[in-house]
Design an enzyme around this catalytic site. Structure first.
Site, PDB file in Angstrom:
ATOM      1  N   LYS A  18      -7.279  12.281   7.567  1.00  0.00           N
ATOM      2  CA  LYS A  18      -5.868  11.982   7.886  1.00  0.00           C
ATOM      3  C   LYS A  18      -5.210  11.274   6.720  1.00  0.00           C
ATOM      4  O   LYS A  18      -5.861  10.625   5.894  1.00  0.00           O
ATOM      5  CB  LYS A  18      -5.745  11.137   9.151  1.00  0.00           C
ATOM      6  CG  LYS A  18      -6.384   9.743   9.111  1.00  0.00           C
ATOM      7  CD  LYS A  18      -5.533   8.629   8.526  1.00  0.00           C
ATOM      8  CE  LYS A  18      -6.271   7.303   8.490  1.00  0.00           C
ATOM      9  NZ  LYS A  18      -5.740   6.310   7.581  1.00  0.00           N
ATOM     10  N   VAL A 104     -15.471   8.475   1.274  1.00  0.00           N
ATOM     11  CA  VAL A 104     -15.912   7.345   2.108  1.00  0.00           C
ATOM     12  C   VAL A 104     -15.119   6.092   1.713  1.00  0.00           C
ATOM     13  O   VAL A 104     -14.924   5.824   0.520  1.00  0.00           O
ATOM     14  CB  VAL A 104     -17.423   7.102   1.920  1.00  0.00           C
ATOM     15  CG1 VAL A 104     -17.883   5.890   2.728  1.00  0.00           C
ATOM     16  CG2 VAL A 104     -18.200   8.337   2.327  1.00  0.00           C
ATOM     17  N   GLY A 106     -12.048   5.572   1.850  1.00  0.00           N
ATOM     18  CA  GLY A 106     -10.923   6.007   1.024  1.00  0.00           C
ATOM     19  C   GLY A 106      -9.584   5.889   1.713  1.00  0.00           C
ATOM     20  O   GLY A 106      -8.568   6.318   1.169  1.00  0.00           O
ATOM     21  N   GLY A 107      -9.546   5.349   2.939  1.00  0.00           N
ATOM     22  CA  GLY A 107      -8.287   5.277   3.682  1.00  0.00           C
ATOM     23  C   GLY A 107      -7.925   6.596   4.327  1.00  0.00           C
ATOM     24  O   GLY A 107      -6.785   6.816   4.730  1.00  0.00           O
ATOM     25  N   GLY A 110     -12.595   8.888   7.293  1.00  0.00           N
ATOM     26  CA  GLY A 110     -13.757   9.771   7.334  1.00  0.00           C
ATOM     27  C   GLY A 110     -14.767   9.407   8.411  1.00  0.00           C
ATOM     28  O   GLY A 110     -15.295  10.284   9.101  1.00  0.00           O
ATOM     29  N   SER A 112     -14.187   7.716  11.186  1.00  0.00           N
ATOM     30  CA  SER A 112     -13.558   8.008  12.476  1.00  0.00           C
ATOM     31  C   SER A 112     -13.576   9.506  12.741  1.00  0.00           C
ATOM     32  O   SER A 112     -13.761   9.953  13.880  1.00  0.00           O
ATOM     33  CB  SER A 112     -12.107   7.525  12.479  1.00  0.00           C
ATOM     34  OG  SER A 112     -12.052   6.154  12.208  1.00  0.00           O
ATOM     35  N   ASP A 145      -8.528   4.982  14.923  1.00  0.00           N
ATOM     36  CA  ASP A 145      -8.110   6.290  14.392  1.00  0.00           C
ATOM     37  C   ASP A 145      -8.814   7.468  15.076  1.00  0.00           C
ATOM     38  O   ASP A 145      -8.448   8.619  14.839  1.00  0.00           O
ATOM     39  CB  ASP A 145      -8.452   6.404  12.889  1.00  0.00           C
ATOM     40  CG  ASP A 145      -7.636   5.463  12.020  1.00  0.00           C
ATOM     41  OD1 ASP A 145      -6.590   4.972  12.479  1.00  0.00           O
ATOM     42  OD2 ASP A 145      -8.051   5.240  10.866  1.00  0.00           O
TER      43      ASP A 145
END
Ligand code: ATP
Length: 310
Positions: A18, A104, A106-107, A110, A112, A145
């Site tokens: 996302k 990983v 990274g905001g 991943g 979630s 998330d």
């Protein structure tokens, strides 16, 4: 004892990453969570999560971003599978395999995403036949998330991000992501946001009408103009080099750019596929980011790829 699922075909679920088009953050609530108004979009960077019959619970990770993903009981996909088993009264363990192509820490949510995929895969593997709404409720217990990664598309998130409402979005948007080789901790970025705000109290936020209008019109330039992230300054404070990454992408012709979630990935919106290729080449050549990926959004949430039964 033989598993009730012996001989059942493995189930593979594909799940997107996302990006937050808008991430507005209020002051922490009594429970410590920050109230959010966010607009999520699912984008075409994917993890694949497979569940299969096994005599013990396990998780294995392969793929480009396998490093840094825990393979013990703290793995979010394994936690999701075990949680759904407990809720549904399933006694037999499964083996979970993750093919990791989402960065990983990274905001891009991943972990979630893997939890969402594990829920959908186990629902299919155990033939539970749960409604999407039931899976989303289960997902909310695993992380803020996770419900969005079950749902996909474009959606407004409120509460701590787990309460979803559909957002009307027209067309397909083209994204370029500048990915760092070292992640940022989400709790550390929220803490930095609070520190930078000092004693100023920020009311629970509301989604911006301009963002909704831009999505409804499908106008990429209008959307690029309203991208906003209240965590961006905190991510810059912890990782000053990100300012230059954002400036580089905008200088190379991106229509807009924003730190994705808690960072450090920087997301750029571009006009079309061609512009995305040009920007990706420019960012790679400049050395601004360790890795550059292109994607489109919105895409579907977690969905069964292999192992579908009728
Ligand atoms: P968000 O955008 O939701 O804040 P993120 O994209 O920044 O998350 P993740 O990739 O979800 O971060 O990973 C955060 C941490 O979660 C990792 O550092 C890792 O220790 C842990 N983790 C647990 N399970 C997983 C998983 N399946 N994949 C990735 N990380 C996982």
């Amino acid at each position: 004892m033989t598993s009730a699922w012996a001989g059942a075909a493995p189930v593979t679920v594909r799940v997107p990453a996302k990006v937050n088009l808008e991430l507005l953050v209020g002051s922490p609530r009594a429970d410590g969570f920050h109230p959010l108004a966010t607009v999520y979009q699912a984008v075409s960077l994917y993890d694949d999560v497979t569940v299969e019959e096994s005599d013990r619970w396990s998780v294995t990770v392969d793929g480009p971003y396998a490093g840094g993903v825990p393979t013990d009981g703290s793995n979010l996909a394994l936690r999701a599978a075990r949680r759904l088993a407990a809720t549904a009264g399933v006694l037999d363990p499964v083996a979970v395999t993750i093919h990791k192509d989402i960065p990983v820490a990274g905001g891009m949510a991943g972990g979630s995403a893997d939890a969402a995929a594990a829920l959908v895969a186990c629902d299919q593997f155990w033939q539970l036949g749960l409604e999407k709404s039931a899976l989303e409720m289960e997902a909310a217990e695993l992380g803020s998330d996770v419900p969005f990664l079950v749902r996909g598309g474009t959606a407004i998130g409120s509460g701590r991000g787990e309460l979803l409402a559909p957002a009307l979005a027209r067309g397909t948007f083209h994204w370029v992501f500048a990915i760092s080789d070292e992640g940022l901790s989400t709790p550390a970025v929220y803490a930095e946001c609070d520190r930078l705000r000092g004693s100023a109290s920020v009311a629970p936020p509301e989604p911006k009408p301009e963002t909704m209008a831009a999505l409804r019109s499908g106008d990429v330039r209008a959307l690029a103009a309203v991208l906003e992230n209240d965590l961006q300054e905190a991510a810059f404070s912890l990782r000053p080099a990100l300012r230059a990454v954002l400036a580089e992408g905008l200088g190379l012709g991106a229509l807009g750019g924003v730190v994705s979630g808690s960072g450090p990935t920087v997301a750029f919106l571009v006009e079309d596929n061609e512009a995305g290729i040009d920007l990706a080449i420019g960012l790679t050549a400049s050395g601004a980011a360790a890795n550059v990926r292109r994607a489109t959004g919105p895409v579907h949430g977690a969905h069964v790829l292999v192992g579908a039964r009728d």
